[in-house]
Design a protein around this motif. Sequence first.
Motif, short mmCIF file in Angstrom:
data_model
loop_
_atom_site.label_atom_id
_atom_site.label_comp_id
_atom_site.label_asym_id
_atom_site.label_seq_id
_atom_site.Cartn_x
_atom_site.Cartn_y
_atom_site.Cartn_z
N GLU A 72 56.62 29.41 73.74
CA GLU A 72 57.88 29.78 74.21
C GLU A 72 58.90 28.76 74.33
N LEU A 73 58.46 27.72 75.20
CA LEU A 73 59.26 26.53 75.56
C LEU A 73 59.63 25.91 74.28
N ASN A 74 58.77 25.84 73.29
CA ASN A 74 59.31 25.13 72.03
C ASN A 74 60.45 25.89 71.22
N SER A 75 60.06 27.12 71.40
CA SER A 75 61.31 27.96 70.71
C SER A 75 62.57 28.01 71.42
N PHE A 76 62.25 27.85 72.82
CA PHE A 76 63.56 27.93 73.64
C PHE A 76 64.38 26.40 73.26
N ASP A 77 63.45 25.52 73.31
CA ASP A 77 64.19 24.10 73.11
C ASP A 77 65.09 24.02 71.42
N GLN A 78 64.22 24.65 70.60
CA GLN A 78 64.96 24.98 69.30
C GLN A 78 66.20 25.53 69.45
N ARG A 79 65.96 26.78 70.02
CA ARG A 79 67.28 27.54 70.07
C ARG A 79 68.42 26.63 70.70
N LEU A 80 68.00 25.99 71.92
CA LEU A 80 68.93 24.98 72.63
C LEU A 80 69.82 24.06 71.45
N LYS A 81 68.69 23.52 71.08
CA LYS A 81 69.14 22.70 69.77
C LYS A 81 70.44 22.93 68.96
N ASP A 82 69.99 24.43 68.43
CA ASP A 82 70.70 25.05 67.42
C ASP A 82 72.01 25.52 68.27
N HIS A 83 72.05 25.85 69.54
CA HIS A 83 73.18 26.06 70.15
C HIS A 83 74.05 24.91 70.63
N ALA A 84 73.52 23.88 70.79
CA ALA A 84 74.19 22.60 70.97
C ALA A 84 75.01 22.03 69.89
N ARG A 85 74.36 22.36 68.82
CA ARG A 85 74.67 21.63 67.49
C ARG A 85 76.20 22.55 67.23
N ILE A 86 76.18 24.04 67.51
CA ILE A 86 77.36 24.68 67.35
C ILE A 86 78.38 23.97 68.34
N GLU A 87 78.16 23.77 69.42
CA GLU A 87 79.08 23.35 70.40
C GLU A 87 79.54 21.90 70.09
N ASN A 88 78.63 20.94 69.50
CA ASN A 88 79.09 19.63 69.28
C ASN A 88 79.76 19.78 67.90
N ASP A 89 79.29 20.37 66.84
CA ASP A 89 79.79 20.25 65.67
C ASP A 89 80.96 21.20 65.31
N ILE A 90 81.42 22.34 65.99
CA ILE A 90 82.08 23.16 65.67
C ILE A 90 83.04 23.42 66.72
N LEU A 91 82.65 23.58 67.87
CA LEU A 91 83.62 23.80 69.00
C LEU A 91 84.51 22.54 69.39
N PHE A 92 83.70 21.60 69.63
CA PHE A 92 84.37 20.52 70.23
C PHE A 92 85.20 19.78 69.15
N PRO A 93 85.03 19.60 68.08
CA PRO A 93 86.33 18.95 67.04
C PRO A 93 87.53 20.01 66.95
N ARG A 94 87.23 21.30 67.03
CA ARG A 94 88.29 22.36 66.86
C ARG A 94 89.01 22.42 68.28
N ALA A 95 88.33 22.09 69.23
CA ALA A 95 88.99 22.21 70.71
C ALA A 95 89.74 20.97 70.67
N LEU A 96 89.28 19.81 70.39
CA LEU A 96 90.20 18.49 70.50
C LEU A 96 91.60 18.62 69.50
N GLU A 97 91.13 19.45 68.57
CA GLU A 97 92.30 19.46 67.38
C GLU A 97 93.42 20.61 68.01
N LEU A 98 92.92 21.60 68.69
CA LEU A 98 93.97 22.42 69.36
C LEU A 98 94.61 21.66 70.54
N GLU A 99 93.92 20.87 71.34
CA GLU A 99 94.68 20.31 72.33
C GLU A 99 95.78 19.20 71.74
N LYS A 100 95.10 18.40 70.55
CA LYS A 100 96.19 17.74 70.12
C LYS A 100 97.34 18.49 69.80
#
Length: 245
Positions: A204-232
């Motif tokens: 379960e910890l392994n699966s949670f760790d994996q889901r956390l990585k997927d989640h962070a990837r969406i934040e890092n690679d989709i949310l942050f660049p677009r948020a910075l663009e909107l701010e600009k």
Amino acid sequence: MQHKSIESIVNENFVYAKVLDFFGVEFYQSRNKTLEQVCAEYNITVDQLKSVMENKKSNQAIDFLALKNYPIRVVIEYLKHSHQVFIKDSLPFLLKVVNNLDTMTSSELQEDLKLVMPMFVEDFIHHIYEEEDKLFAYVLELDHFVNTKNYASNPLTKYGSFSIQEFALHHHDSDDEMAGIRGITNSYNTQEITHVQLKVLFKELNSFDQRLKDHARIENDILFPRALELEKRTKLLFQSKVNQN
Ligand SMILES: [Fe+2]
Ligand SMILES: [Fe+2]
């Protein structure tokens, strides 16, 4: 399947531990009973177990590429939904299993996990609330402003010293916290583990760790660049408004 013990069913597929928990069955209390006995005792059918099992599989699918094309508020809704699943589903189950580790041979590992897990959960929940209360709220207002061009309220000043860039720079912190758990559990290696509770916990910890990585990837690679663009874009729009006046 009906005549197999809970322990052997969970051993074959650890996800059953969580599915049983959903129906109020603590797998470690019933590990020696057969599935048939447990179903009769808790008034559930094997079909019901299977349908929850199927549901769990489809819930886990994250289509990263599809999300990339959605409006930012949909991405944020998706991330918020994942936060709810982490807080209400994944973490309580993990804590429950950790707190019920009783008849283990390695007590040092047990003590370490009992110490580290609650600290991780506390920090993680703090991280989630910071994202929702500051980052997501700010980004939603930037998005709203860019779409409506309503200059009456300025999201740039409303959130004071909050910086998307700063937030993005420190975003790896929760992964670092998970690294401690990876260390204690030898990267969730279950090869030499025979204890069913510990095995479920590691999986379960392994699966949670994996889901956390997927989640962070969406934040890092989709949310942050677009948020910075909107701010600009917001800054540029306010700038040209000032120049016009
Ligand atoms: Fe998040
Ligand atoms: Fe995050």
